[in-house]
Write an enzyme that holds these catalytic residues in place. Structure first.
Site, mmCIF file in Angstrom:
data_model
loop_
_atom_site.group_PDB
_atom_site.id
_atom_site.type_symbol
_atom_site.label_atom_id
_atom_site.label_comp_id
_atom_site.label_asym_id
_atom_site.label_seq_id
_atom_site.Cartn_x
_atom_site.Cartn_y
_atom_site.Cartn_z
ATOM 1 C CG ASP A 286 -0.311 -0.469 2.503
ATOM 2 O OD1 ASP A 286 0.933 -0.472 2.581
ATOM 3 O OD2 ASP A 286 -1.039 -0.826 3.438
ATOM 4 C CG ASN B 222 -8.858 -1.289 12.113
ATOM 5 O OD1 ASN B 222 -7.921 -1.950 11.669
ATOM 6 N ND2 ASN B 222 -9.279 -0.184 11.519
ATOM 7 C CG HIS C 111 -5.840 -2.027 8.985
ATOM 8 N ND1 HIS C 111 -5.932 -0.729 9.426
ATOM 9 C CD2 HIS C 111 -4.506 -2.325 9.053
ATOM 10 C CE1 HIS C 111 -4.743 -0.270 9.719
ATOM 11 N NE2 HIS C 111 -3.854 -1.221 9.517
ATOM 12 C CD GLU D 221 -8.673 1.208 7.843
ATOM 13 O OE1 GLU D 221 -8.636 0.277 8.673
ATOM 14 O OE2 GLU D 221 -8.054 2.273 8.004
HETATM 15 C C1 F6R Z 1 1.517 -1.439 6.202
HETATM 16 C C2 F6R Z 1 0.160 -1.938 6.296
HETATM 17 C C3 F6R Z 1 -0.620 -1.922 7.559
HETATM 18 C C4 F6R Z 1 0.199 -2.219 8.803
HETATM 19 C C5 F6R Z 1 -0.676 -2.153 10.053
HETATM 20 C C6 F6R Z 1 0.109 -2.387 11.320
HETATM 21 O O1 F6R Z 1 2.023 -1.598 4.897
HETATM 22 O O2 F6R Z 1 -0.340 -2.343 5.307
HETATM 23 O O3 F6R Z 1 -1.655 -2.873 7.456
HETATM 24 O O4 F6R Z 1 0.789 -3.480 8.689
HETATM 25 O O5 F6R Z 1 -1.294 -0.897 10.122
HETATM 26 O O6 F6R Z 1 0.975 -1.319 11.507
HETATM 27 P P1 F6R Z 1 2.108 -1.366 12.626
HETATM 28 O O7 F6R Z 1 3.021 -2.462 12.243
HETATM 29 O O8 F6R Z 1 2.755 -0.020 12.559
HETATM 30 O O9 F6R Z 1 1.406 -1.633 13.913
#
Ligand code: F6R
Length: 246
Positions: A67, A136, A138, A143
């Site tokens: 992403d 959450n 995701h 989301e």
């Molecule tokens: C990042 C991504 C997100 C993160 C998620 C967890 O490329 O796609 O899904 O993996 O938000 O983020 P952290 O690791 O910062 O807790």
């Protein structure tokens, strides 16, 4: 599903890196699906160490990232392209032309989604997809919503994600409100999936994802349907799963 419960973030990172290294050693020209955020930073550091020691090469690896924030230039210090350069690509021998991240400045996000999906498809999708997980539930920036989005698309970030990611920006107001993300379909096409999670604030999401019902309200719950998932977490993130064993 294989679960590795490690004592802390460093041990989690070494374990996750060993899964990626095994993939690269067994298929040097593999396609790695890569993630950003705090979860994989230690994993990338370990991979860099093995590269520096001469134990691992990324010379033939192709990569496709999950992403990118919509509206951020590649050289913005919070863009995911910048994250990948500084946390991995600039320190190993991967060829720049073999790396892909969605274009956060694309004028037409729908067209960019379609183009990026074609990039992933052209590579035959990921041999190994690395994922972090939001509080959450995701994955990528898919989301919680009322369906599982199939392909790469533009998404509105939820308040919970904006708040969680505000720590990287001067304030929550500076967090972009939209992102381009691989779809759940894109992610599920990976041959293998590696999820890294750490910290007590992920424990509920981990339980819901792997023990709760499969629902787009918890996007990661779809991983229960994937035939080859490895979950690597520290003790606090996996606390509820391990409690559940008995
Ligand atoms: C990042 C991504 C997100 C993160 C998620 C967890 O490329 O796609 O899904 O993996 O938000 O983020 P952290 O690791 O910062 O807790």
């Amino acid at each position: 599903m294989r679960i590795y419960c490690e004592k802390d973030y460093d041990a989690m990172s070494r374990r996750a890196a060993s899964v990626i290294a095994a993939q690269v050693v067994s298929k040097p020209d593999c396609v790695l699906g890569l993630a950003t955020g705090s979860s994989p930073v230690g994993t990338y550091q370990q991979l860099i160490k093995w590269y520096e020691q001469g134990d691992l090469s990324f010379r033939e690896v192709r990569s496709v990232n999950l992403d990118e924030y919509y509206g951020l230039a590649p050289d913005h210090d919070q863009s995911y392209r910048y994250f990948m350069q500084t946390n991995l690509f600039d320190h190993v021998d991967i060829l720049p032309e073999n790396t892909s991240v969605p274009d956060g400045l694309a004028k037409d996000p729908a067209a960019e989604g379609a183009r990026y999906e074609q990039v992933a498809a052209g590579l035959g999708y990921a041999d190994l997809q690395l994922l972090g997980m939001g509080r959450n539930g995701h994955i990528g920036f898919n989301e919680p919503c009322d369906h599982f989005p199939l392909a790469t698309h533009l998404v509105d970030l939820t308040e919970s994600t904006i708040e969680a990611n505000a720590r990287f920006f001067a304030s929550a107001d500076d967090v972009p409100r939209q992102a381009l993300t691989m779809g759940i379909g894109t992610i599920m096409r990976a041959r293998k999936i590696l999820v890294v999670v750490s910290g007590a604030d992920k424990a509920d999401a981990v339980w819901k994802a792997f023990r709760g019902p499969i629902t787009p309200d918890v996007p990661a719950s779809i991983l229960q349907l994937h035939p080859d998932v490895t979950l690597v977490g520290d003790e606090s993130a996996l606390a509820k799963l391990t409690e559940d064993k008995g």
